[in-house]
Design a protein around this motif. Structure first.
Motif, PDB file in Angstrom:
ATOM      1  N   THR B   7      25.757   1.413  36.261  1.00  0.00           N
ATOM      2  CA  THR B   7      25.727   1.444  34.806  1.00  0.00           C
ATOM      3  C   THR B   7      25.694   2.910  34.399  1.00  0.00           C
ATOM      4  O   THR B   7      24.840   3.660  34.866  1.00  0.00           O
ATOM      5  N   VAL B   8      26.656   3.317  33.598  1.00  0.00           N
ATOM      6  CA  VAL B   8      26.698   4.712  33.176  1.00  0.00           C
ATOM      7  C   VAL B   8      26.626   4.766  31.660  1.00  0.00           C
ATOM      8  O   VAL B   8      27.474   4.183  30.970  1.00  0.00           O
ATOM      9  N   ASN B   9      25.603   5.411  31.176  1.00  0.00           N
ATOM     10  CA  ASN B   9      25.368   5.510  29.734  1.00  0.00           C
ATOM     11  C   ASN B   9      25.400   4.125  29.075  1.00  0.00           C
ATOM     12  O   ASN B   9      25.976   3.933  28.007  1.00  0.00           O
ATOM     13  N   GLY B  10      24.797   3.177  29.792  1.00  0.00           N
ATOM     14  CA  GLY B  10      24.641   1.843  29.242  1.00  0.00           C
ATOM     15  C   GLY B  10      25.823   0.923  29.436  1.00  0.00           C
ATOM     16  O   GLY B  10      25.767  -0.251  29.071  1.00  0.00           O
ATOM     17  N   LYS B  11      26.899   1.435  30.031  1.00  0.00           N
ATOM     18  CA  LYS B  11      28.080   0.577  30.238  1.00  0.00           C
ATOM     19  C   LYS B  11      28.354   0.418  31.729  1.00  0.00           C
ATOM     20  O   LYS B  11      28.157   1.362  32.509  1.00  0.00           O
ATOM     21  N   ALA B  12      28.854  -0.757  32.098  1.00  0.00           N
ATOM     22  CA  ALA B  12      29.193  -0.980  33.499  1.00  0.00           C
ATOM     23  C   ALA B  12      30.381  -0.113  33.882  1.00  0.00           C
ATOM     24  O   ALA B  12      31.330   0.062  33.114  1.00  0.00           O
ATOM     25  N   ALA B  13      30.309   0.462  35.072  1.00  0.00           N
ATOM     26  CA  ALA B  13      31.414   1.290  35.561  1.00  0.00           C
ATOM     27  C   ALA B  13      31.590   1.013  37.037  1.00  0.00           C
ATOM     28  O   ALA B  13      30.614   0.816  37.759  1.00  0.00           O
ATOM     29  N   SER B  14      32.808   0.975  37.480  1.00  0.00           N
ATOM     30  CA  SER B  14      33.021   0.778  38.911  1.00  0.00           C
ATOM     31  C   SER B  14      34.268   1.517  39.348  1.00  0.00           C
ATOM     32  O   SER B  14      35.088   1.937  38.530  1.00  0.00           O
ATOM     33  N   GLY B  15      34.373   1.703  40.639  1.00  0.00           N
ATOM     34  CA  GLY B  15      35.545   2.402  41.159  1.00  0.00           C
ATOM     35  C   GLY B  15      35.556   2.389  42.669  1.00  0.00           C
ATOM     36  O   GLY B  15      34.592   1.983  43.316  1.00  0.00           O
ATOM     37  N   GLU B  16      36.684   2.833  43.207  1.00  0.00           N
ATOM     38  CA  GLU B  16      36.855   2.934  44.653  1.00  0.00           C
ATOM     39  C   GLU B  16      36.469   4.338  45.084  1.00  0.00           C
ATOM     40  O   GLU B  16      36.934   5.321  44.492  1.00  0.00           O
TER      41      GLU B  16
END
Lengths: 262, 161, 787
Positions: B7-16
């Motif tokens: 969670t980055v700055n309250g938002k879900a974030a994902s990546g490879e």
């Protein structure tokens, strides 16, 4: 950095298994290891994070009164939770900087045994026991020279047990750039004697100053150090201080540590 | 490559990511959160400081993989909900606590971490806490002043202007 | 009362909002679709002959686009030097070629030998490790005096020696100076080192090259203090690209301090490689790379002598300096120890005779060039140290000795070629004595001694030459460029303005302070003015920001352009108001007819300029846009007096700064808040030089302080709160704003105050210490005390 696989086991057993692979290396807080990897001075094929192992986290007091610190406990936690051993808490509170203290771990520091690190002095002066996945090692046997320890390949520091002295203090004279210890002296007074461990100064890494220990065991006051001196012959000489200067600082910092502890 | 989610700055974030991907690289290169800066490679300058699970860390000295599942806060998420500067940011502007701006994100994130633990720091508390944040422009005078002002202390007596 | 906007107001900085929210746009934040990354393989040997470079294995590595070596740059120009110094004998300096990638030899640790362009930086670095380089090592030339001995190894085989130039100034005064020393009642001499420094802006350098095949246009995004200068140097001298086919952009730049003035190989490489690879090529320096590739600063070794008569009047100064150039001549390097140093040797004093000798020396080290202050800190340090030493030798008060010798009448022509227009050195010293509470020093010293510490008070003055510089003068002195500045003011139809300035802001806050000036001139709100800088495609010409020149030179160009705008707007207004142009007055954003209540608003005039329905087309063109170039007639001469109080721990030698006061005369001031901040930063860098920072090489040319692990940057807990004042103002007489510049003062004025204070502290304990070389690190101070 060279690339590597990353693993984050949740138990000591799994970590030991992962570290059994060739060229696998343990990752504590990474505050020394990651900069080293950036310089491409190491090339592990796999990094095994110890941060996910809950049994290696935290500070508690053992049945024998010793302070037990999980090997993956970060410096900030020790600073906050080692109130039973204030000198140790204070030492932890001054390692690196706040962000480093939130990642760096006691196990990582002791496993690395940087000749200018603080924890080796604390562990050696306190007569700590380094507990690994396979054995217990007395601090006197553990530190074997600059960046060298009694740990075997793949062996993990799971806990460090610190007997709590009657009085103790650590005085760090910082190297102005790195803020590691140019000379750091940890003095611990136990019922059966005084232990003095010095970091930052010697080419052989952390060491005990026997002469000072004897004098302080007889008379635990700063005056007891008067007239005592260490030879600079085997001390580090670099941009930040000659061997003679470091030898001089050892006595000055020892006196200050005793004065602060007493 | 492995998948990482946080969670980055309250938002879900994902990546490879690769094993060696640093959190700072993940934020800058993959999430395009370029407010987090990289000013050294020995973990000293602090331009990269972010919060992970509520504490300040140097994102250039933490693997992105280690932040899997974590709650990450960066400079981009610090302003008030209406977009106005938060108390610390506003104090930095009011007291000229920044010049070139490069160290500033790390300074603001460190200041936030300090004030969380120590709501009314003394001048020496602030100076000591900033040991891991290097600024080359300001001489720190106005940074220290801004942080103390952000804590609600009267800094009028510290120095002119 | 603080003013609400305009000149003299502490307007909050508009640029802060983007920096505080992570919305800045630094060069490393720029990523162009299709971009590849370059990693430079740099020499880890200080001096050697390259016997072979085999790139075949690297070329086969994953992700590799192309591998470049020196051979790819044969026929490409040399990185140019922008200043030619003429030596004492009338001969030009020795000027070696400076290749983009090493050709034949490596001459310093960090010199790029080869470059790998690959899909990712990691792949580029992986491949660089597969390049096989054989170097036959040669003895490294590190010590300057050894470098000049007969038979010394030469850094450049095609030069006659390692001597770049032997400069004498003023050569004709030499005999008279020597005679004055023969006749002196007292001579004080001092040998000292001005320590080598690394500028260390917190943003490492970055370059992104882009090439548009369809239009044959090149773009370089770079961390520069002066994009137009890079366009000229790189385009004309290295790559042969005309200005109209080359755009250089320096977006938000994270500090410069001089080291981002210069044109570097990496910029030329990325521009060149973008065309060769037909894709954007990006280089981001690591901090470790910065230590061995950014031009260093200072590195002078000096002997200075001061002659005094029986009444303690200064009668002559004689100096001999060895100045390190490093392995190659960086852009402004030759000018720093000469025209930016020798011309300042008079300082604040009416010494009638001065002779300065400078030997510039090539060594196997990173090139040395301007760093905040550039030559002026070196001049100030030696002068203010020797004056302090003289006072102690003579048993007189250091402040009284200074005051006795102050220049008091202006304009004042020094014996070292420059003419100070204004100044009041007693006024800044008076202010300093008040700020520093010198009367309370004895009590503070007693308190320190009670705690086992030594306490010292050090004072010094400084003068600097800023607002660089009159083009006709610097041309005579060897500058290969003009040093004017340009500004274009574009007024939009609805009254807003865009100022395109050749000055570049990389922390100085021009977007705020420049807008304050124009707002004041027109009488409109600052928010109506946008300051544009840093892009050669937007700003017609510019010489950039260094030498504390932005407001004095760039600001003056902006004033001139704005005056043209106002003049034209008045013509339009006179037409609209049906009045004589000479009767039109501009006040608070409105044009009025003198002596009447007739007026027309700024916005109505600007609208008329673009909607010329009712407009004197026969007299003036539509539109409202003007450009001005401003070339100053003289330097500006900020001055001041600084005081430092230190405590020394006699057991460890550790010095702590307890108090620091700075009284500066910057002439008129646009934004006091920003000026104060500039002084703070300069003080921190000067104190850093005095106590902490040391760029050191070993005898093999290996850099010992190659990272923040060994190069001590000043941190918050190394510094005190500063006491800063700039209420003493003697305005510059020759620029329209009466400004002098403030960017470098702190770094110029503070090192001698610190060293004077430490010497004072040590002498207070009966130590026979007359000098300690910077940085005054604990081990050095302890050694001096126990010498």
């Amino acid at each position: 950095m060279y690339n590597f696989e990353f693993a984050k086991p949740s138990s000591v057993a799994d970590a030991v298994a992962a570290l059994g692979e060739e060229d696998a290396q343990a990752l504590g807080g990474g505050q020394t290891l990651i900069p080293t990897l950036k310089q491409r001075l190491a090339s592990p094929t796999k990094l095994v994070s110890l941060k996910g192992i809950s049994e290696m986290q935290g500070v508690c007091t053992g049945d024998d009164g010793a302070l037990c610190i999980g090997g993956a406990t970060c410096h900030a936690t020790v600073a906050a939770e080692a109130g039973a051993y204030p000198a140790l808490a204070s030492t932890a509170a001054h390692i690196g900087d706040p962000a480093v203290r939130n990642r760096g771990t006691i196990g990582g520091s002791l496993a690395n045994n940087d000749p200018s690190a603080c924890y080796p002095a604390a562990a050696l002066a306190s007569g700590a026991t380094i507990v690994t996945n396979s054995r217990e090692i007395a601090a006197d046997d553990y530190f074997q020279g600059m960046f060298t320890t009694a740990l075997d390949e793949g062996e993990i520091i799971t806990e460090v047990r610190f007997p709590v002295p009657e009085k103790a203090n650590y005085q760090k004279f910082v190297q102005p750039a790195s803020r590691f210890a140019l000379v750091g002296v940890y003095v611990a007074k136990f019922a059966d004697g005084v232990r003095v461990a010095i970091t930052g100064a010697s080419n052989d890494g952390v060491f005990r100053w026997a002469e000072a220990e004897a004098a302080l065991s007889a008379n635990f006051s700063a005056d007891a150090i008067d007239g005592l001196s260490l030879s600079g012959d085997d001390m580090i000489s670099d941009l930040h201080g000659t061997d003679a200067y470091r030898a001089h600082l050892c006595a000055v910092m020892t006196k200050r540590a005793v004065a602060a502890a007493a | 490559m492995a998948q990482v989610t946080m969670t980055v700055n309250g938002k879900a974030a994902s990546g490879e990511i690769e094993g060696r991907t640093l959190l700072s690289s993940f934020l800058r290169d993959q999430l395009k959160l370029t407010g987090t800066h990289v000013g050294c490679d020995t973990s000293q300058c602090g331009a990269c400081v972010v919060h992970v699970d509520g504490v300040a860390v140097k994102s250039c000295t933490m693997l992105a993989a280690e932040a899997d599942g974590a709650d990450v806060a960066t400079i981009e998420g610090q302003a008030n909900a209406d977009g106005s500067l938060n108390v610390i940011q506003q104090a930095f502007q009011d007291h000229h606590g920044l010049q070139c701006g490069f160290c500033t994100p790390g300074m603001v994130m460190s200041a936030a971490a300090l004030l969380k633990d120590n709501p009314k720091p003394s001048e020496s508390d602030v100076r000591e806490y900033l040991e891991g944040n290097i600024c080359r422009c300001t001489g720190y005078h106005n940074i220290v002043k801004a942080i103390m002002a952000a804590s609600g202390q009267d800094v009028g007596a510290i120095a002119a202007e | 009362m603080p003013k609400d906007g305009g000149i003299g107001a502490s307007s909050k900085r508009r640029e802060d909002v983007r920096f505080l929210t992570g919305a800045g746009n630094y060069t490393d934040d720029i990523n162009i679709h299709g971009q590849a990354h370059v990693f430079f393989l740099r020499s880890d040997i200080a001096h050697g002959t390259i016997t072979s470079v085999d790139t075949s294995a690297a070329e086969a590595m994953p992700g590799v686009v192309k591998v470049f070596t020196g051979a790819d740059f044969e026929g490409v120009g040399s990185i140019p030097c922008g200043w030619q110094v003429t030596d004492r004998h009338g001969d030009p300096m020795q000027e070696p070629a400076h290749p983009v990638l090493a050709q034949g030899k490596v001459r310093h640790v960090g010199e790029p030998i080869a470059a790998v362009v690959a899909e990712t930086l990691a792949e580029a670095r992986d491949a660089a490790e597969a390049i096989s380089v054989d170097i036959a090592e040669l003895p490294a030339v590190v010590n300057m005096k050894d470098a000049l001995k007969d038979g010394a190894t030469k850094v450049h085989d095609d030069l006659t020696s390692n001597l770049c130039y032997d400069w004498g100034f003023v050569e004709e005064n030499k005999d008279a100076v020597n005679k004055a020393f023969d006749e002196a009642a007292h001579v004080t001499s001092l040998e000292l080192v001005n320590n080598r420094l690394v500028a260390n802006p917190m943003e490492p350098r970055v370059a992104v090259g882009e090439y548009a095949r369809g239009t044959d246009e090149h773009t370089l995004y770079t961390t520069s203090q002066n994009p137009h200068v890079i366009r000229l140097l790189m385009g004309a001298f290295v790559l042969g690209i005309p200005e109209h086919k080359l755009r250089v952009v320096a977006p938000d730049v994270g500090g410069g301090f001089g080291t981002k003035i210069f044109h570097y190989q990496e910029e030329a490489f990325c521009t060149f490689a973008a065309k060769a690879c037909n894709r954007p090529v990006k280089w981001t320096s690591s901090r470790s790379e910065a230590f061995i590739s950014d031009a260093h600063g200072r590195d002078h070794v000096t002997k200075i002598e001061l002659a005094l008569d029986a009444d303690n009047n200064f009668t002559a100064i004689r100096t001999e300096t060895h100045a390190n150039m490093g392995a190659y001549l960086s852009t402004f390097a030759p000018s720093v120890p000469t025209w930016l140093h020798g011309t300042l040797m008079a300082g604040n004093y009416k010494t009638p005779l001065i002779y300065v000798n400078v030997k510039a020396v090539f060594t196997n080290t990173v090139p040395v060039d301007a760093y905040r202050g550039a030559g002026r800190p070196e001049a100030t340090f030696q002068l203010e140290r020797v004056v302090d030493k003289a006072a102690r030798e003579l048993g007189v008060d250091p402040i009284a000795l200074r005051r006795q010798n102050f220049i008091t009448e202006f304009p004042y022509a020094t014996p070292v070629a420059v003419e100070y227009d204004t100044g009041d050195y007693h006024a800044t010293m008076d202010k300093l004595e008040e700020m520093g509470d010198f009367a309370g020093f004895a009590a503070r010293r007693a308190e320190s001694e009670k705690n086992g510490k030594l306490r010292g008070l050090g004072v010094n003055c400084y003068i600097e030459a800023c607002g660089i510089a009159p083009s006709n003068l610097v041309g005579q002195l060897g500058a290969r460029a003009g040093l004017y500045e340009s500004a274009t003011v574009r007024v939009n139809a609805t009254g807003g303005l865009v100022v395109m300035t050749g000055s570049h802001s990389h922390g100085q806050g021009h977007e705020t302070s420049f807008a304050q000036v124009v707002a004041e001139m027109i009488g409109i709100d600052e928010s109506m003015i946008e300051i544009v800088h840093g892009d050669t495609s937007k700003v017609p010409m510019g010489m950039g920001t260094y030498g504390s020149r932005s407001i004095a030179v760039g600001g003056s160009a902006m004033v001139r352009a704005t005056e043209k705008i106002i003049n034209k707007a008045k013509k339009i207004a006179s037409h609209l108001l049906e009045a004589s142009e000479t009767d039109i007055e501009l006040k608070d954003g409105a044009f009025s007819v003198a002596g009447t209540d007739k007026s027309v608003a700024w916005g109505d005039v600007t609208l008329a300029a673009y909607v010329p329905h009712n407009y004197p087309l026969e007299d003036i063109e539509p539109g409202l846009e003007e450009t001005a170039f401003y070339d100053p007639s003289n330097f500006t001469y900020p001055s001041g007096a600084y005081a430092c109080e230190v405590e020394v721990d006699p057991d460890t030698g550790k010095v702590s700064i307890e108090r620091f006061a700075a009284a500066d005369d910057f002439g008129n001031i646009i934004n006091p808040m920003i000026v104060t901040g500039q002084v703070h930063g300069g003080l921190a860098q000067g104190i850093g030089q005095a106590l902490l920072e040391n760029c050191a090489y070993d005898e093999n040319g290996q850099l010992l302080s190659a990272s923040y692990m060994d190069y001590a940057m000043p941190r918050a807990d190394d510094l005190p709160m500063f006491s800063v004042d700039h209420s003493c103002q003697t305005p510059c007489t020759h620029n329209p704003l009466g400004v002098k510049g403030c960017g470098e003062a702190g770094a110029i004025g503070s090192p001698p105050a610190v060293v004077n204070a430490v010497v004072d502290a040590l002498q207070s304990a009966g130590k026979d210490v007359t000098h300690v070389d910077m940085p005054l690190s604990p081990d050095r101070v302890w050694a001096a005390m126990n010498g």
